[in-house]
Design a protein around this motif. Structure first.
Motif, short mmCIF file in Angstrom:
data_model
loop_
_atom_site.label_atom_id
_atom_site.label_comp_id
_atom_site.label_asym_id
_atom_site.label_seq_id
_atom_site.Cartn_x
_atom_site.Cartn_y
_atom_site.Cartn_z
N THR A 156 0.80 -1.23 0.00
CA THR A 156 0.00 0.00 0.00
C THR A 156 0.83 1.27 0.00
N ASP A 157 2.08 1.22 0.48
CA ASP A 157 2.89 2.42 0.62
C ASP A 157 3.87 2.57 -0.54
N THR A 158 4.29 3.78 -0.79
CA THR A 158 5.32 4.05 -1.78
C THR A 158 6.39 4.95 -1.17
N ALA A 159 7.59 4.92 -1.76
CA ALA A 159 8.68 5.75 -1.27
C ALA A 159 8.36 7.23 -1.44
N ASP A 160 7.72 7.57 -2.56
CA ASP A 160 7.40 8.98 -2.81
C ASP A 160 6.37 9.51 -1.83
N SER A 161 5.35 8.69 -1.50
CA SER A 161 4.33 9.15 -0.55
C SER A 161 4.93 9.35 0.83
N LEU A 162 5.82 8.43 1.22
CA LEU A 162 6.47 8.56 2.52
C LEU A 162 7.34 9.81 2.56
N ALA A 163 8.12 10.03 1.50
CA ALA A 163 8.97 11.22 1.45
C ALA A 163 8.13 12.49 1.49
N GLY A 164 6.97 12.44 0.87
CA GLY A 164 6.08 13.60 0.91
C GLY A 164 5.59 13.89 2.32
N GLU A 165 5.27 12.84 3.07
CA GLU A 165 4.84 13.03 4.46
C GLU A 165 5.97 13.59 5.32
N LEU A 166 7.17 13.06 5.12
CA LEU A 166 8.32 13.58 5.87
C LEU A 166 8.61 15.03 5.51
N SER A 167 8.41 15.35 4.22
CA SER A 167 8.64 16.72 3.77
C SER A 167 7.71 17.69 4.48
N GLN A 168 6.43 17.31 4.61
CA GLN A 168 5.47 18.17 5.28
C GLN A 168 5.77 18.28 6.77
N GLN A 169 6.16 17.17 7.39
CA GLN A 169 6.39 17.16 8.83
C GLN A 169 7.64 17.93 9.23
N PHE A 170 8.72 17.80 8.41
CA PHE A 170 10.00 18.41 8.78
C PHE A 170 10.41 19.54 7.84
N ASN A 171 9.48 19.98 6.98
CA ASN A 171 9.74 21.12 6.08
C ASN A 171 10.99 20.89 5.25
N LEU A 172 11.08 19.71 4.59
CA LEU A 172 12.23 19.39 3.75
C LEU A 172 12.19 20.22 2.47
N SER A 173 13.38 20.52 1.96
CA SER A 173 13.46 21.20 0.67
C SER A 173 13.05 20.22 -0.43
N PRO A 174 12.68 20.71 -1.62
CA PRO A 174 12.33 19.81 -2.72
C PRO A 174 13.43 18.81 -3.05
N THR A 175 14.69 19.27 -3.02
CA THR A 175 15.81 18.38 -3.31
C THR A 175 15.92 17.29 -2.25
N ASP A 176 15.80 17.65 -0.97
CA ASP A 176 15.89 16.65 0.10
C ASP A 176 14.72 15.68 0.04
N THR A 177 13.55 16.14 -0.37
CA THR A 177 12.41 15.24 -0.51
C THR A 177 12.70 14.18 -1.56
N GLU A 178 13.28 14.61 -2.69
CA GLU A 178 13.63 13.66 -3.75
C GLU A 178 14.72 12.70 -3.30
N ILE A 179 15.71 13.22 -2.57
CA ILE A 179 16.82 12.38 -2.13
C ILE A 179 16.35 11.38 -1.08
N CYS A 180 15.44 11.81 -0.20
CA CYS A 180 14.87 10.89 0.79
C CYS A 180 14.16 9.73 0.09
N ALA A 181 13.34 10.04 -0.91
CA ALA A 181 12.65 9.00 -1.66
C ALA A 181 13.63 8.10 -2.39
N ALA A 182 14.70 8.69 -2.95
CA ALA A 182 15.70 7.90 -3.68
C ALA A 182 16.42 6.93 -2.75
N ALA A 183 16.76 7.39 -1.54
CA ALA A 183 17.43 6.51 -0.58
C ALA A 183 16.54 5.35 -0.19
#
Length: 414
Positions: free
Chosen positions: A372-399
């Motif tokens: 049910t989960d995806t790396a991109d959706s998780l990275a998006g949630e982390l981005s909202q919670q910790f105010n990640l930059s767009p680049t860090d959001t992409e890198i989080c999903a990539a990792a």
């Protein structure tokens, strides 16, 4: 705001206008149109002459700046007001807001976005068009480097170069942030924190390589550039880029590059699209960041769905699987499998700037269900919670994708 643009008082019932400049000429709208590591960009309007502009805000709080550092950043940014060149973003106003502890910068607005976005929208770009873009970037660098004292951008990337899609006009932006620059180059190419004009030439070479291969390249994630350079089919283009990416003492100047035969010789145009132009943005970013794949290209989605880990370099990876360094954080994923689900521990280590000794650390536990989960959706949630930059959001999903590819690939081989 009415059609005349005269209503610029936030208290006049206009819900869109959030702020006006001290002189009352510029109106800032509420909704941001872009966000980078250091600043947030809003659309604004010059009510005196009736044009759209960009209003950037650099916050002392979000960038952890002291009062002295904030003053230093403001001084850096105000140098942009003195620049006047057709290939450099025009700065109209800059001022420090002591009450709100931020800096405001009014610049030109480019509706076609930055060069990275523009290139990804137009994958089949002729090499002749790439040359036209490159010459404009070099003219901008020639102007900066020729000033007394010379001005080094220090953080030139495709997402800091802006495009007017109707005219093909290219302009370098995001200047004057020297105080905010992290030590991106400190451990790379022997610069060790010394910023001179050769840094910009190297970064220009990466921009050229990105334009031709469609692989995202940033100064802190460019260890695989020799493999990408080998993919460039046009021999003259490959030779030209290699000059830019050579050792600092051998790199030509921007002026010398403009006189290079690469621009003077007419040749049959060849497609400049990359070999994997069909990949989506996150897939391309992942491919660009994986220096341990030995030049092999694969879709992270394929690795997740088929379990084909692929590209194992036998321990030669320079970065551990599931661990990637971004702009503000280094992301490290570890997991245990329980009842068909992955129980993760994500460690986010803050990227320290020169002079900082304390490193921010966040440990986040979560359960990942591959059904049910995806790396991109998780990275998006982390981005909202910790105010990640767009680049860090992409890198989080990539990792996370890289870790999942390894994990699911291992299970498939058991």
């Amino acid at each position: 705001m009415d059609d005349s643009g005269s209503g610029h008082n936030p208290g006049d019932g206009d819900d869109e206008v959030a702020e006006v400049d001290p002189e009352g000429s510029y109106c800032r709208y509420k909704e941001p149109v872009g966000k980078g590591r250091f600043k947030t960009v809003f659309r604004a309007f010059n009510s005196q002459i009736g044009i759209d502009v960009a209003w950037s805000k650099v916050s002392a709080e979000s960038n952890h700046l002291s009062e002295d550092q904030l003053h230093s950043v403001a001084k850096d940014m105000m140098t942009g007001l003195e620049l006047d060149h057709p290939n450099i973003i025009k700065c109209f106003r800059c001022w420090e807001d002591s009450e709100h502890r931020c800096i405001n910068l009014i610049t030109e607005l480019f509706t076609s976005g930055n060069l990275r976005q523009y290139r990804n929208m137009h994958k089949h770009l002729d090499l002749k068009a790439v040359k036209r873009m490159a010459k404009q970037i070099l003219r901008g660098l020639q102007y900066l480097h020729g000033m007394n004292p010379s001005v080094t951008h220090g953080d030139l990337r495709c997402d800091k170069i802006y495009v007017n899609g109707h005219s093909g006009e290219i302009k370098i932006g995001d200047l004057g942030l020297a105080t905010l620059l992290p030590y991106r180059w400190e451990e790379h190419e022997g610069h060790k924190g010394v910023f001179d004009t050769s840094v910009d030439v190297f970064a220009f070479g990466l921009c050229m390589l990105e334009l031709i291969t469609l692989k995202q390249l940033d100064p802190q994630h460019c260890s695989n550039w020799p493999d990408l350079l080998a993919e460039v089919q046009d021999e003259e283009a490959r030779t030209f880029i290699a000059k830019c990416l050579g050792s600092p003492e051998q790199r030509p100047t921007a002026e010398q590059l403009l006189a290079d035969p690469f621009f003077a010789v007419k040749q049959v145009a060849k497609p400049a699209s990359g070999m994997d132009g069909e990949l989506n943005a996150s897939a391309k970013n992942l491919s660009a960041l994986q220096s341990d794949q030995g030049g092999e290209k694969r879709r992270p989605e394929d690795a997740l769905s088929s379990g084909a880990g692929g590209g194992d370099s036998g321990g030669e990876a320079s970065i551990a699987v599931g661990r990637l360094k971004g702009e503000d954080y280094e992301f490290c994923f570890k997991a245990d499998t329980m009842e068909g689900k992955l129980h993760f521990l994500l460690t986010m280590l803050g990227v320290t700037k020169p002079g900082e000794t304390d490193q921010l650390r966040r440990d986040i536990e979560f359960v990942f269900d591959p059904e049910t989960d995806t790396a991109d959706s998780l990275a998006g949630e982390l981005s909202q919670q910790f105010n990640l930059s767009p680049t860090d959001t992409e890198i989080c999903a990539a990792a996370l994708k890289e870790y999942l590819a390894k994990e699911l690939g291992s299970e498939a081989n058991d």
